[in-house]
Write a protein that holds these residues in place. Structure first.
Motif, short mmCIF file in Angstrom:
data_model
loop_
_atom_site.label_atom_id
_atom_site.label_comp_id
_atom_site.label_asym_id
_atom_site.label_seq_id
_atom_site.Cartn_x
_atom_site.Cartn_y
_atom_site.Cartn_z
N GLN A 1 -17.22 43.41 9.39
CA GLN A 1 -17.99 44.59 9.66
C GLN A 1 -18.16 45.44 8.43
O GLN A 1 -18.89 46.41 8.46
N ALA A 2 -17.50 45.08 7.36
CA ALA A 2 -17.66 45.85 6.13
C ALA A 2 -19.09 45.77 5.63
O ALA A 2 -19.61 46.71 5.06
N LEU A 3 -19.74 44.65 5.87
CA LEU A 3 -21.14 44.50 5.48
C LEU A 3 -22.05 45.06 6.57
O LEU A 3 -23.11 45.59 6.27
N ALA A 4 -21.62 44.97 7.82
CA ALA A 4 -22.45 45.43 8.93
C ALA A 4 -22.57 46.94 8.98
O ALA A 4 -23.60 47.47 9.36
N VAL A 5 -21.51 47.65 8.60
CA VAL A 5 -21.53 49.11 8.68
C VAL A 5 -22.58 49.72 7.74
O VAL A 5 -23.42 50.49 8.17
N PRO A 6 -22.59 49.34 6.43
CA PRO A 6 -23.63 49.92 5.58
C PRO A 6 -25.03 49.45 5.95
O PRO A 6 -25.98 50.18 5.78
N MET A 7 -25.15 48.25 6.45
CA MET A 7 -26.48 47.73 6.78
C MET A 7 -26.95 48.25 8.13
O MET A 7 -28.12 48.18 8.43
N GLY A 8 -26.04 48.72 8.98
CA GLY A 8 -26.43 49.30 10.25
C GLY A 8 -26.62 48.31 11.37
O GLY A 8 -26.80 48.70 12.50
N SER A 9 -26.61 47.03 11.08
CA SER A 9 -26.85 46.05 12.11
C SER A 9 -26.08 44.76 11.83
O SER A 9 -26.31 44.13 10.80
N PRO A 10 -25.19 44.36 12.74
CA PRO A 10 -24.48 43.10 12.51
C PRO A 10 -25.41 41.90 12.60
O PRO A 10 -25.14 40.85 12.05
N TRP A 11 -26.55 42.05 13.29
CA TRP A 11 -27.49 40.94 13.41
C TRP A 11 -28.18 40.65 12.08
O TRP A 11 -28.65 39.55 11.85
N LEU A 12 -28.23 41.60 11.21
CA LEU A 12 -28.77 41.39 9.88
C LEU A 12 -27.65 41.03 8.90
O LEU A 12 -27.84 40.19 8.02
N ALA A 13 -26.49 41.63 9.08
CA ALA A 13 -25.38 41.40 8.17
C ALA A 13 -24.80 39.99 8.30
O ALA A 13 -24.39 39.39 7.31
N ALA A 14 -24.78 39.43 9.51
CA ALA A 14 -24.19 38.11 9.73
C ALA A 14 -24.91 37.01 8.94
O ALA A 14 -24.25 36.27 8.20
N PRO A 15 -26.23 36.87 9.05
CA PRO A 15 -26.87 35.81 8.27
C PRO A 15 -26.82 36.06 6.77
O PRO A 15 -26.75 35.11 5.98
N ILE A 16 -26.80 37.32 6.36
CA ILE A 16 -26.71 37.60 4.92
C ILE A 16 -25.33 37.21 4.39
O ILE A 16 -25.21 36.61 3.31
N ALA A 17 -24.27 37.49 5.15
CA ALA A 17 -22.91 37.12 4.72
C ALA A 17 -22.75 35.61 4.63
O ALA A 17 -22.22 35.08 3.64
N VAL A 18 -23.21 34.89 5.64
CA VAL A 18 -23.10 33.43 5.63
C VAL A 18 -23.97 32.83 4.53
O VAL A 18 -23.55 31.91 3.83
N SER A 19 -25.17 33.36 4.34
CA SER A 19 -26.05 32.86 3.28
C SER A 19 -25.46 33.10 1.90
O SER A 19 -25.50 32.23 1.04
N ALA A 20 -24.89 34.28 1.69
CA ALA A 20 -24.29 34.58 0.40
C ALA A 20 -23.09 33.66 0.13
O ALA A 20 -22.93 33.15 -0.98
N ALA A 21 -22.27 33.44 1.15
CA ALA A 21 -21.13 32.53 0.99
C ALA A 21 -21.60 31.11 0.70
O ALA A 21 -21.05 30.44 -0.19
N THR A 22 -22.63 30.66 1.39
CA THR A 22 -23.16 29.31 1.18
C THR A 22 -23.75 29.17 -0.21
O THR A 22 -23.53 28.15 -0.89
#
Length: 87
Positions: A1-22
């Motif tokens: 949720q560290a990425l979801a809080v600044p972005m305001g939406s976990p639905w946007l933060a989730a694919p960005i986190a997985v994409s960045a890790a990949t």
């Protein structure tokens, strides 16, 4: 949720986190699909997980360190040649 809080939406933060890790794994040629799951869990986790902050890094890093140590011990035999390259 560290990425979801600044972005305001976990639905946007989730694919960005997985994409960045990949992308990071592909850039270092160390692709490991469960690592994408670790990024996803850290974004979509509960409040207790969010309160851990970088505390989540300790069990993840220790688990990865144990895996690397076992792999290195497994490769002490002179007849083995894995991995053939690091980068």
């Amino acid at each position: 949720q560290a990425l979801a809080v600044p972005m305001g939406s976990p639905w946007l933060a989730a694919p960005i986190a997985v994409s960045a890790a990949t992308m990071l794994m592909q850039a270092t040629r160390t692709v490991h699909p469960p690592a994408g799951g670790t990024a996803l869990i850290s974004v979509l986790g509960s409040e207790k997980l969010y309160e851990l902050g970088f505390g989540l890094l300790a069990p993840t890093a220790s688990g990865a360190s144990v895996l690397v140590a076992v792999a290195l011990l497994n490769n002490l035999d002179k007849d083995r040649s894995y991995p053939t390259h690091w980068w």
